[in-house]
Scaffold this active site. Structure first.
Site, short mmCIF file in Angstrom:
data_model
loop_
_atom_site.label_atom_id
_atom_site.label_comp_id
_atom_site.label_asym_id
_atom_site.label_seq_id
_atom_site.Cartn_x
_atom_site.Cartn_y
_atom_site.Cartn_z
N ASP A 132 35.96 5.32 -8.32
CA ASP A 132 35.77 4.37 -9.43
C ASP A 132 37.05 4.15 -10.23
O ASP A 132 37.02 4.10 -11.47
CB ASP A 132 34.65 4.87 -10.36
CG ASP A 132 33.32 5.02 -9.63
OD1 ASP A 132 32.99 4.14 -8.81
OD2 ASP A 132 32.60 6.02 -9.87
N ASN B 123 20.72 -5.13 -8.14
CA ASN B 123 21.97 -5.89 -8.18
C ASN B 123 22.13 -6.73 -6.92
O ASN B 123 22.64 -7.85 -6.97
CB ASN B 123 23.15 -4.93 -8.35
CG ASN B 123 23.23 -4.36 -9.76
OD1 ASN B 123 23.33 -5.10 -10.73
ND2 ASN B 123 23.15 -3.04 -9.87
N GLY C 252 18.18 -1.81 -5.23
CA GLY C 252 18.79 -3.09 -4.88
C GLY C 252 18.58 -4.21 -5.89
O GLY C 252 18.58 -5.38 -5.50
N LEU D 279 33.73 6.15 0.50
CA LEU D 279 34.24 5.60 1.76
C LEU D 279 35.68 6.06 1.96
O LEU D 279 36.45 6.16 1.00
CB LEU D 279 34.16 4.08 1.73
CG LEU D 279 32.74 3.51 1.67
CD1 LEU D 279 32.76 2.03 1.36
CD2 LEU D 279 32.00 3.76 2.99
N HIS E 56 30.31 -0.41 -11.03
CA HIS E 56 30.15 0.93 -11.61
C HIS E 56 29.68 0.79 -13.06
O HIS E 56 30.27 0.02 -13.83
CB HIS E 56 31.46 1.70 -11.56
CG HIS E 56 31.34 3.11 -12.05
ND1 HIS E 56 30.50 4.03 -11.45
CD2 HIS E 56 31.93 3.75 -13.09
CE1 HIS E 56 30.59 5.18 -12.10
NE2 HIS E 56 31.44 5.04 -13.09
N ASN F 181 33.40 -2.81 -5.88
CA ASN F 181 32.36 -1.87 -6.28
C ASN F 181 31.92 -2.14 -7.71
O ASN F 181 32.75 -2.43 -8.59
CB ASN F 181 32.89 -0.44 -6.19
CG ASN F 181 31.86 0.60 -6.65
OD1 ASN F 181 30.74 0.62 -6.15
ND2 ASN F 181 32.24 1.44 -7.60
#
Length: 202
Positions: free
Chosen positions: A153, A15, A13, A98, A112, A110
């Site tokens: 992605d 980020n 965690g 998801l 990446h 998201n």
């Protein structure tokens, strides 16, 4: 009105911490990230990101897989997320794909650790480092993108940044520079995503 962020994490965690620290704080460009993390959700009860949330008095919730199919799990997850009325769902080290029924319910972005079109999926930094060692590439990078569907992605890019390899790099030194970029890029991309949502451009 202050935007409500629900952050999904599966691990340490760092980020997430960058986002927590940035909310309500002045950014590099002089703007203020007018957002609040209202819940942090993990599929792993031992994810340190949950402790980071608790330390910041943010709801820390585990939604374990417990052998459930993706469809059933995503239904349960969507119910939990909905309870927190998010403006935006942020995937920050979330290690599960998801499904479309979940993604159709919320705007989702998201982070990446690779550039668009390169190294989708797991172990992107390791794969980029191996390619650099083989003389195939000179840089890696980071991107933040929308997640409109169950593709891996490959959603519309909000922002990206090149991270060059340096002479004598180890995987650890390269990943350290990636993380520095990730923290900054995720925060600025959340601001851009919220602006796009407010103008209907998302």
């Amino acid at each position: 009105m202050t935007a409500r962020l629900v952050v999904l994490v599966s691990g340490n965690g760092t980020n997430l911490q960058a986002v927590i620290d940035a909310c309500g704080a002045e950014q590099r460009d002089g703007s203020v990230l007018d957002a609040k993390v209202v819940a942090v959700i993990s599929n792993r009860p031992d994810a340190f990101g949950l402790q980071r949330a608790s330390n910041a008095d943010i709801a820390a919730i585990t939604v374990p897989v417990d052998g459930r199919s993706r469809a059933i799990y995503d239904g349960v997850l969507a119910h939990v997320v909905t309870e927190h009325e998010p403006t935006l769902v942020v995937l920050a080290g979330w290690m599960r794909l998801l499904s479309n029924p979940f993604l159709n319910r919320f705007p989702v972005i998201n982070l990446h650790p690779a550039l668009p079109g390169t190294y989708p999926g797991l172990q992107a930094p390791e794969r980029a480092f191996a390619a650099w060692q083989a003389g195939e590439i000179s840089h890696g990078g980071v991107m933040v993108h929308w997640v409109p569907d169950a593709g891996v992605d490959d959603g519309p890019v909000i922002d990206q940044e090149v991270v060059p390899f340096e002479e004598g790099d180890t995987l650890e030194s390269f990943e350290g520079r990636l993380h520095q970029v990730e923290h900054r890029l995720l925060v600025s991309s959340i601001s851009k995503a919220l602006q796009q949502l407010s103008t209907g451009a998302a």
